[in-house]
Write a protein that holds these residues in place. Structure first.
Motif, PDB file in Angstrom:
ATOM      1  N   LEU A   1       0.901  -1.248  -0.125  1.00 62.31           N
ATOM      2  CA  LEU A   1       0.005  -0.030   0.047  1.00 62.31           C
ATOM      3  C   LEU A   1       0.938   1.222  -0.029  1.00 62.31           C
ATOM      4  O   LEU A   1       1.797   1.442   0.845  1.00 62.31           O
ATOM      5  N   ILE A   2       0.574   2.102  -0.915  1.00 64.57           N
ATOM      6  CA  ILE A   2       1.733   3.402  -0.809  1.00 64.57           C
ATOM      7  C   ILE A   2       0.863   4.543  -0.779  1.00 64.57           C
ATOM      8  O   ILE A   2      -0.155   4.809  -1.797  1.00 64.57           O
ATOM      9  N   LEU A   3       0.930   5.190  -0.189  1.00 68.23           N
ATOM     10  CA  LEU A   3       0.476   6.528   0.223  1.00 68.23           C
ATOM     11  C   LEU A   3       1.303   7.796   0.001  1.00 68.23           C
ATOM     12  O   LEU A   3       2.382   7.733   0.688  1.00 68.23           O
ATOM     13  N   SER A   4       1.064   8.622  -1.004  1.00 69.94           N
ATOM     14  CA  SER A   4       1.974   9.699  -1.300  1.00 69.94           C
ATOM     15  C   SER A   4       1.031  10.989  -1.304  1.00 69.94           C
ATOM     16  O   SER A   4      -0.122  11.018  -1.791  1.00 69.94           O
ATOM     17  N   PRO A   5       1.777  12.167  -1.494  1.00 69.61           N
ATOM     18  CA  PRO A   5       1.000  13.387  -1.304  1.00 69.61           C
ATOM     19  C   PRO A   5       0.515  13.497  -2.841  1.00 69.61           C
ATOM     20  O   PRO A   5       1.067  13.273  -3.777  1.00 69.61           O
ATOM     21  N   THR A   6      -0.740  14.309  -3.133  1.00 72.89           N
ATOM     22  CA  THR A   6      -1.077  14.255  -4.362  1.00 72.89           C
ATOM     23  C   THR A   6      -0.438  15.578  -4.987  1.00 72.89           C
ATOM     24  O   THR A   6      -0.531  15.799  -6.283  1.00 72.89           O
ATOM     25  N   VAL A   7       0.138  16.507  -4.219  1.00 71.11           N
ATOM     26  CA  VAL A   7       0.872  17.717  -4.712  1.00 71.11           C
ATOM     27  C   VAL A   7       2.360  17.252  -4.785  1.00 71.11           C
ATOM     28  O   VAL A   7       3.049  16.702  -4.132  1.00 71.11           O
ATOM     29  N   ASP A   8       2.838  17.606  -6.258  1.00 67.13           N
ATOM     30  CA  ASP A   8       4.075  16.924  -6.418  1.00 67.13           C
ATOM     31  C   ASP A   8       4.986  18.067  -5.581  1.00 67.13           C
ATOM     32  O   ASP A   8       4.683  19.334  -5.438  1.00 67.13           O
ATOM     33  N   GLY A   9       6.117  17.484  -5.544  1.00 70.34           N
ATOM     34  CA  GLY A   9       7.325  18.061  -4.949  1.00 70.34           C
ATOM     35  C   GLY A   9       8.557  17.495  -5.217  1.00 70.34           C
ATOM     36  O   GLY A   9       8.934  16.232  -5.731  1.00 70.34           O
ATOM     37  N   PRO A  10       9.708  17.997  -4.369  1.00 73.11           N
ATOM     38  CA  PRO A  10      11.090  17.178  -4.384  1.00 73.11           C
ATOM     39  C   PRO A  10      10.910  15.739  -3.893  1.00 73.11           C
ATOM     40  O   PRO A  10       9.721  15.372  -3.208  1.00 73.11           O
ATOM     41  N   PRO A  11      11.770  14.854  -3.867  1.00 75.36           N
ATOM     42  CA  PRO A  11      11.894  13.460  -3.136  1.00 75.36           C
ATOM     43  C   PRO A  11      11.568  13.738  -1.651  1.00 75.36           C
ATOM     44  O   PRO A  11      12.327  14.614  -1.290  1.00 75.36           O
ATOM     45  N   ARG A  12      10.747  12.791  -1.338  1.00 72.93           N
ATOM     46  CA  ARG A  12      10.611  13.077   0.302  1.00 72.93           C
ATOM     47  C   ARG A  12      11.016  11.729   1.018  1.00 72.93           C
ATOM     48  O   ARG A  12      11.217  10.664   0.358  1.00 72.93           O
ATOM     49  N   PRO A  13      11.220  11.887   2.375  1.00 78.56           N
ATOM     50  CA  PRO A  13      11.365  10.687   2.977  1.00 78.56           C
ATOM     51  C   PRO A  13      10.323   9.632   3.083  1.00 78.56           C
ATOM     52  O   PRO A  13       9.246   9.995   2.748  1.00 78.56           O
ATOM     53  N   ALA A  14      10.512   8.515   3.205  1.00 83.72           N
ATOM     54  CA  ALA A  14       9.685   7.282   3.054  1.00 83.72           C
ATOM     55  C   ALA A  14       9.644   6.681   4.373  1.00 83.72           C
ATOM     56  O   ALA A  14      10.677   6.219   5.178  1.00 83.72           O
ATOM     57  N   VAL A  15       8.435   6.445   4.858  1.00 84.32           N
ATOM     58  CA  VAL A  15       8.221   5.843   6.112  1.00 84.32           C
ATOM     59  C   VAL A  15       7.709   4.304   5.431  1.00 84.32           C
ATOM     60  O   VAL A  15       6.540   3.900   5.030  1.00 84.32           O
ATOM     61  N   TYR A  16       8.666   3.300   5.776  1.00 80.30           N
ATOM     62  CA  TYR A  16       8.326   1.813   5.510  1.00 80.30           C
ATOM     63  C   TYR A  16       7.527   1.589   6.634  1.00 80.30           C
ATOM     64  O   TYR A  16       8.180   1.433   7.818  1.00 80.30           O
TER      65      TYR A  16
ATOM     66  N   THR B   1      11.178  -1.011  -2.381  1.00 79.97           N
ATOM     67  CA  THR B   1      10.972   0.254  -2.137  1.00 79.97           C
ATOM     68  C   THR B   1      12.201   1.264  -2.317  1.00 79.97           C
ATOM     69  O   THR B   1      12.070   2.378  -2.914  1.00 79.97           O
ATOM     70  N   ALA B   2      13.224   0.746  -1.766  1.00 79.21           N
ATOM     71  CA  ALA B   2      14.593   1.538  -1.914  1.00 79.21           C
ATOM     72  C   ALA B   2      15.047   1.469  -3.422  1.00 79.21           C
ATOM     73  O   ALA B   2      15.558   2.341  -3.772  1.00 79.21           O
ATOM     74  N   LYS B   3      14.898   0.459  -4.075  1.00 80.17           N
ATOM     75  CA  LYS B   3      15.082   0.140  -5.668  1.00 80.17           C
ATOM     76  C   LYS B   3      14.249   0.944  -6.434  1.00 80.17           C
ATOM     77  O   LYS B   3      14.725   1.448  -7.425  1.00 80.17           O
ATOM     78  N   ASN B   4      13.106   1.404  -6.080  1.00 80.36           N
ATOM     79  CA  ASN B   4      12.250   2.046  -7.039  1.00 80.36           C
ATOM     80  C   ASN B   4      11.824   3.488  -6.139  1.00 80.36           C
ATOM     81  O   ASN B   4      10.916   4.002  -6.591  1.00 80.36           O
ATOM     82  N   ALA B   5      12.958   4.007  -5.705  1.00 80.25           N
ATOM     83  CA  ALA B   5      12.636   5.240  -4.854  1.00 80.25           C
ATOM     84  C   ALA B   5      12.249   6.438  -5.744  1.00 80.25           C
ATOM     85  O   ALA B   5      11.491   7.301  -5.596  1.00 80.25           O
ATOM     86  N   ALA B   6      13.137   6.376  -6.656  1.00 82.78           N
ATOM     87  CA  ALA B   6      12.682   7.537  -7.732  1.00 82.78           C
ATOM     88  C   ALA B   6      11.445   7.547  -8.236  1.00 82.78           C
ATOM     89  O   ALA B   6      10.585   8.454  -8.419  1.00 82.78           O
ATOM     90  N   GLU B   7      11.061   6.294  -8.540  1.00 83.01           N
ATOM     91  CA  GLU B   7       9.424   6.082  -9.175  1.00 83.01           C
ATOM     92  C   GLU B   7       8.400   6.705  -8.189  1.00 83.01           C
ATOM     93  O   GLU B   7       7.527   7.215  -8.361  1.00 83.01           O
ATOM     94  N   LEU B   8       8.898   6.357  -6.782  1.00 84.22           N
ATOM     95  CA  LEU B   8       7.906   6.677  -5.851  1.00 84.22           C
ATOM     96  C   LEU B   8       7.930   8.023  -5.270  1.00 84.22           C
ATOM     97  O   LEU B   8       7.165   8.487  -4.410  1.00 84.22           O
ATOM     98  N   GLY B   9       8.900   8.818  -5.817  1.00 79.41           N
ATOM     99  CA  GLY B   9       8.953  10.406  -5.181  1.00 79.41           C
ATOM    100  C   GLY B   9       9.788  10.265  -4.006  1.00 79.41           C
ATOM    101  O   GLY B   9       9.438  11.043  -3.320  1.00 79.41           O
ATOM    102  N   VAL B  10      10.585   9.158  -3.649  1.00 84.05           N
ATOM    103  CA  VAL B  10      11.262   9.069  -2.488  1.00 84.05           C
ATOM    104  C   VAL B  10      12.765   9.412  -2.472  1.00 84.05           C
ATOM    105  O   VAL B  10      13.626   8.865  -3.493  1.00 84.05           O
ATOM    106  N   ASP B  11      13.149   9.950  -1.508  1.00 82.43           N
ATOM    107  CA  ASP B  11      14.738  10.124  -1.148  1.00 82.43           C
ATOM    108  C   ASP B  11      15.401   8.857  -1.036  1.00 82.43           C
ATOM    109  O   ASP B  11      15.122   8.549   0.423  1.00 82.43           O
ATOM    110  N   PRO B  12      16.221   8.096  -1.567  1.00 83.06           N
ATOM    111  CA  PRO B  12      16.693   6.805  -1.039  1.00 83.06           C
ATOM    112  C   PRO B  12      17.359   6.853   0.023  1.00 83.06           C
ATOM    113  O   PRO B  12      17.754   5.917   0.727  1.00 83.06           O
TER     114      PRO B  12
END
Length: 333
Positions: free
Chosen positions: A85-100, A157-168
């Protein structure tokens, strides 16, 4: 080990009192939830999926501020795919931290949506992406299936960080109860397999030790939430005859890990009147002795999951506020 519950628990040590403001909620919860057993497990799983009686369903979109997505991703080698389950902001922005996130449920109950509400405000504010894993449950899928599923989802999650908008470089792991134990075990796997590097672990009343050697692991007998019989059921479902014996991996029961060095900064908490109290306190001390920065909180009079079940109580509000402030500071950098 094959001891019966009666053989393992011959005496009941004294426990601290429950916080008076929590007692009416505790009594209502115990009336609503039957004792955990093989016979009641299907009902308990359904109740977990439906939510506690009287609790409103959580709007994961937070009124449209959060994008809700589910992905099928590769599981451990030779095992089925897992759902995230992936929850992300609907507003675009720079890569964000991820909570796994690894959900709770005693290793036998729960799904990827259980417990994610504690991070929704940060996602809605644009501060984080949450990835919550649907791991296989015991007893149908005993150890190492749950923790290996959690690790596989973390790697994806770590390998697909860019696609998820996540800072690896800014991935933290979090879980409550069994999810706290799985978060700790997954963090150990990430350290020992050298990928990915986690910044923090948030362990909320974590389930860490299968051996029932502590005072608190034996002090709740048909009272509180997640008493020693429920705990015995959960650990036996996960480990079978190995429970309490010498052949249990630290990834399944992190309290068994001999070396806790190199783990990420840790937030860890517990109630004073719950089964996991002593293993939580010991783990926090050992992390500190290994050079890990630890934020430890014990809430006097708290039973297991009190902050979720009695959100109105002063103790719950103090606990949630303290944890939320720590998470906010982590995510905002």
């Amino acid at each position: 080990m094959t001891e019966t519950a009666d053989q393992t628990f011959s005496d009941t040590p004294v426990r601290p009192p429950f916080d008076p403001e929590l007692v009416p909620v505790l009594e209502a919860v115990r009336q609503a939830l039957p004792p955990l057993s093989t016979e009641t497990l299907p009902l308990m799983r359904q109740q977990s999926a439906d939510g506690l009686p009287g609790m409103e369903p959580v709007d994961l979109t937070v009124g449209g501020a959060v994008r809700v997505e589910e992905r099928q991703v590769p599981g451990p080698e030779g095992a089925p795919d897992i759902t995230l389950l992936i929850l992300s902001p609907t507003v675009d922005g720079p890569p964000r931290p991820a909570v796994y996130h690894t959900h709770g449920g005693g290793m036998v109950i729960g799904n990827r949506r259980l417990g994610v509400e504690m991070f929704l405000a940060q996602v809605a504010a644009g501060n984080a992406v949450v990835v919550s894993v649907e791991y296989r449950l015991a007893p149908e899928h005993p150890d190492p299936a749950p923790v290996e599923d959690c690790y596989a989802g973390l790697v994806w999650t770590a390998k697909n960080a860019a696609e998820l908008g996540v800072d690896p470089e800014r991935i933290l792991i979090a879980g409550a109860s069994a999810g706290g134990g799985l978060a700790a075990g997954t963090a150990l796997l990430a350290r020992d397999r050298a990928f990915p590097k986690l910044t923090h672990q948030i362990l909320i009343c974590p389930m860490l030790d299968d051996r029932f050697e502590t005072h608190s692991s034996r002090m709740l007998d048909d009272e509180g939430v997640w008493d020693r019989q429920a705990n015995l059921f959960g650990w036996t479902a996960l480990l079978g005859d190995r429970r309490g014996g010498p052949d249990v991996s630290p990834y399944a029961a992190p309290a068994r890990a001999e070396d806790l060095s190199g783990l990420p900064r840790t937030y860890i908490d517990t109630g004073s009147a719950e089964t996991f109290r002593d293993e939580t306190l010991t783990y926090a001390r050992r992390l500190s002795e290994a050079g890990v920065s630890v934020d430890l909180h014990m809430w006097g009079g708290g039973f297991h999951g009190f902050d979720l079940m009695a959100g109105h109580a002063a103790l719950s509000r103090a606990s949630v506020t303290t944890r939320d402030e720590f998470i906010r500071r982590v995510l905002e950098g």
